[in-house]
Structure formats: C-alpha cells, structure tokens
Design a protein around this motif. Sequence first.
Motif, short mmCIF file in Angstrom:
data_model
loop_
_atom_site.label_atom_id
_atom_site.label_comp_id
_atom_site.label_asym_id
_atom_site.label_seq_id
_atom_site.Cartn_x
_atom_site.Cartn_y
_atom_site.Cartn_z
N HIS A 1 56.99 100.35 68.91
CA HIS A 1 56.81 99.06 68.26
C HIS A 1 55.39 98.53 68.34
O HIS A 1 54.99 97.70 67.52
CB HIS A 1 57.80 98.04 68.83
N GLN A 2 54.59 99.00 69.32
CA GLN A 2 53.19 98.58 69.36
C GLN A 2 52.38 99.18 68.21
O GLN A 2 51.25 98.79 67.97
CB GLN A 2 52.54 98.93 70.70
N PHE A 3 52.99 100.13 67.49
CA PHE A 3 52.34 100.77 66.35
C PHE A 3 52.93 100.30 65.03
O PHE A 3 52.69 100.90 63.99
CB PHE A 3 52.45 102.29 66.46
N ASN A 4 53.71 99.22 65.07
CA ASN A 4 54.39 98.77 63.86
C ASN A 4 53.43 98.46 62.71
O ASN A 4 53.73 98.74 61.54
CB ASN A 4 55.24 97.53 64.14
N GLY B 1 47.57 109.97 68.46
CA GLY B 1 46.28 109.38 68.80
C GLY B 1 46.41 108.15 69.66
O GLY B 1 47.41 107.98 70.39
N ASN B 2 45.42 107.26 69.58
CA ASN B 2 45.38 106.05 70.41
C ASN B 2 45.11 104.83 69.54
O ASN B 2 44.34 104.89 68.58
CB ASN B 2 44.29 106.17 71.47
N TYR B 3 45.73 103.73 69.96
CA TYR B 3 45.57 102.48 69.23
C TYR B 3 45.76 101.33 70.22
O TYR B 3 46.79 101.25 70.89
CB TYR B 3 46.57 102.39 68.08
N ASN B 4 44.74 100.46 70.31
CA ASN B 4 44.79 99.32 71.25
C ASN B 4 45.11 99.76 72.68
O ASN B 4 45.87 99.09 73.40
CB ASN B 4 45.82 98.29 70.78
N GLY B 5 44.55 100.89 73.07
CA GLY B 5 44.76 101.36 74.42
C GLY B 5 46.08 102.07 74.65
O GLY B 5 46.39 102.49 75.77
N ASN B 6 46.88 102.22 73.60
CA ASN B 6 48.18 102.90 73.71
C ASN B 6 48.11 104.26 73.02
O ASN B 6 47.56 104.38 71.92
CB ASN B 6 49.29 102.06 73.07
N GLY B 7 48.68 105.26 73.67
CA GLY B 7 48.73 106.58 73.08
C GLY B 7 50.08 106.84 72.44
O GLY B 7 51.10 106.27 72.83
N ILE B 8 50.10 107.70 71.44
CA ILE B 8 51.35 108.00 70.75
C ILE B 8 51.30 109.42 70.18
O ILE B 8 50.26 109.89 69.73
CB ILE B 8 51.62 106.99 69.60
N THR B 9 52.40 110.11 70.29
CA THR B 9 52.63 111.37 69.57
C THR B 9 54.11 111.38 69.19
O THR B 9 54.96 111.81 69.95
CB THR B 9 52.30 112.61 70.43
N ASN B 10 54.40 110.86 68.02
CA ASN B 10 55.78 110.68 67.58
C ASN B 10 55.97 111.19 66.17
O ASN B 10 55.05 111.16 65.36
CB ASN B 10 56.18 109.20 67.61
N THR B 11 57.18 111.63 65.89
CA THR B 11 57.58 111.94 64.51
C THR B 11 58.80 111.11 64.18
O THR B 11 59.77 111.06 64.94
CB THR B 11 57.90 113.44 64.34
N PHE B 12 58.76 110.46 63.01
CA PHE B 12 59.81 109.54 62.59
C PHE B 12 60.41 110.00 61.26
O PHE B 12 59.76 110.68 60.48
CB PHE B 12 59.26 108.14 62.33
N ILE C 1 64.52 101.36 58.06
CA ILE C 1 65.22 102.00 59.19
C ILE C 1 64.37 103.15 59.70
O ILE C 1 64.01 104.05 58.95
CB ILE C 1 66.60 102.51 58.76
N ILE C 2 64.02 103.10 60.97
CA ILE C 2 63.16 104.10 61.58
C ILE C 2 63.95 104.86 62.64
O ILE C 2 64.62 104.25 63.47
CB ILE C 2 61.93 103.45 62.23
N ASN C 3 63.88 106.17 62.61
CA ASN C 3 64.49 107.01 63.65
C ASN C 3 63.44 107.95 64.19
O ASN C 3 62.77 108.66 63.43
CB ASN C 3 65.67 107.81 63.08
N VAL C 4 63.29 107.96 65.51
CA VAL C 4 62.34 108.85 66.16
C VAL C 4 63.08 110.14 66.53
O VAL C 4 64.13 110.09 67.17
CB VAL C 4 61.77 108.21 67.44
N TYR C 5 62.55 111.29 66.12
CA TYR C 5 63.20 112.53 66.54
C TYR C 5 62.31 113.41 67.40
O TYR C 5 62.77 114.42 67.93
CB TYR C 5 63.78 113.30 65.34
N THR C 6 61.03 113.05 67.54
CA THR C 6 60.20 113.65 68.59
C THR C 6 59.34 112.56 69.20
O THR C 6 58.83 111.70 68.49
CB THR C 6 59.27 114.77 68.06
N GLY C 7 59.20 112.59 70.51
CA GLY C 7 58.41 111.59 71.20
C GLY C 7 59.25 110.42 71.70
O GLY C 7 60.45 110.32 71.40
N PRO C 8 58.65 109.51 72.47
CA PRO C 8 59.38 108.36 73.03
C PRO C 8 59.81 107.38 71.95
O PRO C 8 59.20 107.31 70.88
CB PRO C 8 58.36 107.72 73.98
N ASP C 9 60.86 106.65 72.24
CA ASP C 9 61.42 105.72 71.25
C ASP C 9 60.65 104.41 71.18
O ASP C 9 60.89 103.59 70.31
CB ASP C 9 62.89 105.45 71.59
N ASP C 10 59.72 104.17 72.11
CA ASP C 10 58.98 102.92 72.14
C ASP C 10 57.75 103.04 71.23
O ASP C 10 56.68 103.45 71.64
CB ASP C 10 58.55 102.59 73.58
#
Length: 212
Positions: free
Chosen positions: A193-196, A164-175, A182-191
């Motif tokens: 942190h704006q969703f912390n 979805g979207n948050y503060n103008g940023n989009g995300i589709t990630n699986t962690f 400890i967070i590891n991203v295995y689908t989607g971009p590694d950036d």
Amino acid sequence: MKKKIIYFGLIILIGALLVPCMLSLPRLWNYEGSPDSWVGFWGSLLGSLLGVIGAYLVMSVQLQSDKETARLKEKKSERPYFFINSLNKKSISFEFYNYNHSLLNYTDIYFYFNDIKINTERYSLGHIKSDKIQLVEIKKNSKPDLIAIKSQTLSGENILFIDGNYNGNGITNTFTFSPKGIINVYTGPDDYHQFNDIIAKITGINLEKKKH
C-alpha cells in the motif's frame, strides 16, 4: 445456478399441490384403484421427476465447479515470473517464464529516477516471449531507482511487476489487477500500500479508495 434452484423449489411446490388437485377432479373415465393407490402412483411419479431434476442440478453444479477450476488453473499457468539479470545506468536485461512458456501482450516497461513522480521513462515492448532475454536501453543514462513492467497474459489477466525503492521502502512484487481496482499479489509480500500512488499512476486505478 440460483435461478435453477428457485425453479426446482417451484416445481416441488407445484407438484405437491397438483397431486391432491388431480385426485379431487371428477372422473372423466372409469378406472380401477383406491384413492390410496392413486396417491402412491402420483407420489411415485412426482418423486421420479424430482429425482431427475435433482440429478440434473447436481451435475450442473459439478460441471460449473470443474469449469471454474480449469479456468483458474489456466490463468495461473499463464502468470509470469520476472527475473532481472542486470540493471545499470545504460540498460536493463530481464526475462520471465510461465508454466505454458507462452507470450505476454501489450508489454510496457517504466523507469523511475529520483523524484519518481516527475522523472520517468516508458518503453513499449509489445509481445514478449517466455524464457527469452529482453534488453532495453535507458536513454537517461542513469540507473533507475524503480522499474515497473505492465503487461497482459494470453488468458487476459493484467499483470504489474515492480522492483526497486520508493520513499525508503523496497519492493519486489508481481500483481494481477482489474479495472475495478482489485489487486492480488502472487509474488512478494502482500504489504504494497505504500506504493499505491505508483501503482495508480501506471494502471490508472485509484487504489486508495479500493483497497481490499
């Protein structure tokens, strides 16, 4: 494994000290052979012993490495890949698959609307099966700006999917995440942190202090 290597080193040291000590002891019985031949005998015996211990250590290292490789492979084969089939103001339809076609445990789905920190809906789905469509109604009768699915695999890994979207940023990630943050991203971009703050809100982990 470090303890075994230390023990191996101690055995070598003790063996190296033991041979001359044994040769310097007074004879308790009559035996033939020169000191050189006895040095060769004890050296050969010690070398054989060290060879056996060395082979055991090598085998232990290899078995441990194979076990860890198998464990990681099993973890990866249980990790889910999510697909959103449809999302509107009334419901969401989604499914996931993994290599083992197995289950996810303790599954919760979160809907966030407009002011994400305030407007939230959460539903517990329990155990859900791979390759099976899940349909969840949205009580607010409004299309969410962001959805999150938190779950746990059969191998015990904690999983978080955000779309979805948050503060103008989009995300589709699986962690994958652990209680230690400890967070590891295995689908989607590694950036991510704006969703912390969203991730911390769902997982209960303060990621701002535990980035890596």
